[in-house]
Design a protein around this motif. Structure first.
Motif, PDB file in Angstrom:
ATOM      1  N   ILE A 177       0.856  -1.182   0.000  1.00 34.07           N
ATOM      2  CA  ILE A 177       0.000   0.000   0.000  1.00 34.07           C
ATOM      3  C   ILE A 177       0.893   1.233   0.000  1.00 34.07           C
ATOM      4  N   ALA A 178       1.873   1.241   0.890  1.00 29.66           N
ATOM      5  CA  ALA A 178       2.849   2.330   0.956  1.00 29.66           C
ATOM      6  C   ALA A 178       4.084   1.826   1.678  1.00 29.66           C
ATOM      7  N   MET A 179       5.223   2.424   1.340  1.00 30.47           N
ATOM      8  CA  MET A 179       6.462   2.127   2.047  1.00 30.47           C
ATOM      9  C   MET A 179       7.174   3.440   2.331  1.00 30.47           C
ATOM     10  N   GLY A 180       7.997   3.439   3.356  1.00 31.76           N
ATOM     11  CA  GLY A 180       8.666   4.676   3.701  1.00 31.76           C
ATOM     12  C   GLY A 180       9.918   4.461   4.511  1.00 31.76           C
ATOM     13  N   TRP A 181      10.613   5.553   4.750  1.00 31.63           N
ATOM     14  CA  TRP A 181      11.832   5.574   5.556  1.00 31.63           C
ATOM     15  C   TRP A 181      11.663   6.560   6.695  1.00 31.63           C
ATOM     16  N   TYR A 182      12.046   6.129   7.870  1.00 25.77           N
ATOM     17  CA  TYR A 182      12.093   6.966   9.056  1.00 25.77           C
ATOM     18  C   TYR A 182      13.526   6.953   9.563  1.00 25.77           C
ATOM     19  N   ARG A 183      13.854   7.898  10.413  1.00 24.13           N
ATOM     20  CA  ARG A 183      15.176   7.904  11.016  1.00 24.13           C
ATOM     21  C   ARG A 183      15.082   8.351  12.462  1.00 24.13           C
ATOM     22  N   ALA A 206      10.767  10.082   4.337  1.00 24.47           N
ATOM     23  CA  ALA A 206      10.015  10.097   3.079  1.00 24.47           C
ATOM     24  C   ALA A 206       9.164   8.846   3.009  1.00 24.47           C
ATOM     25  N   ASP A 207       8.028   8.963   2.308  1.00 25.92           N
ATOM     26  CA  ASP A 207       7.258   7.763   2.026  1.00 25.92           C
ATOM     27  C   ASP A 207       6.645   7.858   0.647  1.00 25.92           C
ATOM     28  N   ILE A 208       6.182   6.702   0.164  1.00 23.37           N
ATOM     29  CA  ILE A 208       5.685   6.619  -1.199  1.00 23.37           C
ATOM     30  C   ILE A 208       4.595   5.556  -1.272  1.00 23.37           C
ATOM     31  N   THR A 209       3.552   5.852  -2.037  1.00 22.93           N
ATOM     32  CA  THR A 209       2.469   4.891  -2.201  1.00 22.93           C
ATOM     33  C   THR A 209       2.760   3.970  -3.382  1.00 22.93           C
ATOM     34  N   GLY A 236       2.962   5.709  -6.526  1.00 21.67           N
ATOM     35  CA  GLY A 236       4.084   6.598  -6.766  1.00 21.67           C
ATOM     36  C   GLY A 236       3.977   7.980  -6.136  1.00 21.67           C
ATOM     37  N   SER A 237       2.908   8.235  -5.384  1.00 23.80           N
ATOM     38  CA  SER A 237       2.811   9.524  -4.693  1.00 23.80           C
ATOM     39  C   SER A 237       3.754   9.535  -3.505  1.00 23.80           C
ATOM     40  N   SER A 238       4.553  10.579  -3.399  1.00 23.99           N
ATOM     41  CA  SER A 238       5.566  10.624  -2.354  1.00 23.99           C
ATOM     42  C   SER A 238       5.497  11.931  -1.579  1.00 23.99           C
ATOM     43  N   LYS A 239       6.043  11.887  -0.384  1.00 24.86           N
ATOM     44  CA  LYS A 239       6.218  13.102   0.397  1.00 24.86           C
ATOM     45  C   LYS A 239       7.523  12.992   1.164  1.00 24.86           C
ATOM     46  N   TYR A 240       8.084  14.162   1.487  1.00 28.43           N
ATOM     47  CA  TYR A 240       9.396  14.250   2.108  1.00 28.43           C
ATOM     48  C   TYR A 240       9.365  15.189   3.299  1.00 28.43           C
ATOM     49  N   ALA A 241      10.246  14.919   4.244  1.00 28.52           N
ATOM     50  CA  ALA A 241      10.488  15.880   5.306  1.00 28.52           C
ATOM     51  C   ALA A 241      11.146  17.110   4.691  1.00 28.52           C
ATOM     52  N   ASP A 242      10.833  18.284   5.235  1.00 21.78           N
ATOM     53  CA  ASP A 242      11.398  19.521   4.683  1.00 21.78           C
ATOM     54  C   ASP A 242      12.922  19.489   4.690  1.00 21.78           C
ATOM     55  N   SER A 243      13.497  18.840   5.671  1.00 26.12           N
ATOM     56  CA  SER A 243      14.960  18.839   5.823  1.00 26.12           C
ATOM     57  C   SER A 243      15.677  18.052   4.733  1.00 26.12           C
ATOM     58  N   VAL A 244      14.958  17.209   3.991  1.00 27.12           N
ATOM     59  CA  VAL A 244      15.615  16.389   2.967  1.00 27.12           C
ATOM     60  C   VAL A 244      15.130  16.702   1.558  1.00 27.12           C
ATOM     61  N   LYS A 245      14.155  17.573   1.419  1.00 26.13           N
ATOM     62  CA  LYS A 245      13.623  17.906   0.091  1.00 26.13           C
ATOM     63  C   LYS A 245      14.738  18.437  -0.800  1.00 26.13           C
ATOM     64  N   ARG A 277      17.242  16.800  -1.800  1.00 28.51           N
ATOM     65  CA  ARG A 277      18.485  16.019  -1.624  1.00 28.51           C
ATOM     66  C   ARG A 277      18.218  14.509  -1.678  1.00 28.51           C
ATOM     67  N   PHE A 278      17.076  14.086  -1.167  1.00 23.99           N
ATOM     68  CA  PHE A 278      16.736  12.661  -1.112  1.00 23.99           C
ATOM     69  C   PHE A 278      15.636  12.359  -2.120  1.00 23.99           C
ATOM     70  N   THR A 279      15.681  11.150  -2.664  1.00 26.54           N
ATOM     71  CA  THR A 279      14.633  10.695  -3.584  1.00 26.54           C
ATOM     72  C   THR A 279      14.201   9.294  -3.195  1.00 26.54           C
ATOM     73  N   ILE A 280      12.899   9.110  -3.010  1.00 30.84           N
ATOM     74  CA  ILE A 280      12.359   7.798  -2.681  1.00 30.84           C
ATOM     75  C   ILE A 280      11.715   7.210  -3.933  1.00 30.84           C
ATOM     76  N   SER A 281      11.857   5.902  -4.098  1.00 34.46           N
ATOM     77  CA  SER A 281      11.238   5.212  -5.228  1.00 34.46           C
ATOM     78  C   SER A 281      10.829   3.812  -4.787  1.00 34.46           C
ATOM     79  N   VAL A 282       9.918   3.199  -5.528  1.00 37.94           N
ATOM     80  CA  VAL A 282       9.428   1.877  -5.168  1.00 37.94           C
ATOM     81  C   VAL A 282       9.347   1.001  -6.410  1.00 37.94           C
ATOM     82  N   ASP A 283       9.719  -0.260  -6.231  1.00 37.02           N
ATOM     83  CA  ASP A 283       9.567  -1.273  -7.270  1.00 37.02           C
ATOM     84  C   ASP A 283       8.528  -2.263  -6.756  1.00 37.02           C
TER      85      ASP A 283
END
Length: 123
Positions: free
Chosen positions: A32-38, A49-52, A55-64, A66-72
């Protein structure tokens, strides 16, 4: 039994890059969705960041930017490409998955966590 296995953490100099991977396994799965926390020492766990599945994704402001999330979806794997790393990115990074998994003749939905992978940004 559903498991999330993370890889790709390590030590990198400021300005460097790392790519994290997290693969979900354990029978028939549907993401359904996957993401990364720290979580940094002395701080609360935060969403990076997380992604459905779509392919809809969102990011923490601190990493926008610089980071890219993707899903296979075919591999049940999520990636986090981290560029221009800063010392403040140092933390344990955890993978999270919201997914359906098979249990006999039906599917259940649940939330799973990986074991965490250390990312250290230091010169």
């Amino acid at each position: 039994q559903v498991q999330l296995v993370e890889s790709g953490g390590g030590l990198v100099q400021p300005g460097g890059s790392l790519r994290l991977s997290c693969a979900a396994s354990g029978g028939s799965l549907s993401i359904i969705a996957m993401g990364w926390y720290r979580q940094a020492p002395g701080k609360q766990r935060e969403l990076v960041a997380d992604i459905t599945r779509g392919g809809s994704s969102k990011y923490a402001d601190s990493v926008k930017g610089r980071f890219t999330i993707s899903v296979d979806n075919a591999k049940n794997t999520v990636y986090l490409q981290m560029n221009s790393l800063k010392p403040e990115d140092t933390a344990i990074y955890y993978c999270n998955a919201d997914l359906y998994y098979s249990r006999g003749s039906y599917y259940r939905r649940d939330d799973f966590w990986g074991q965490g992978t250390q990312v250290t940004v230091s010169s």
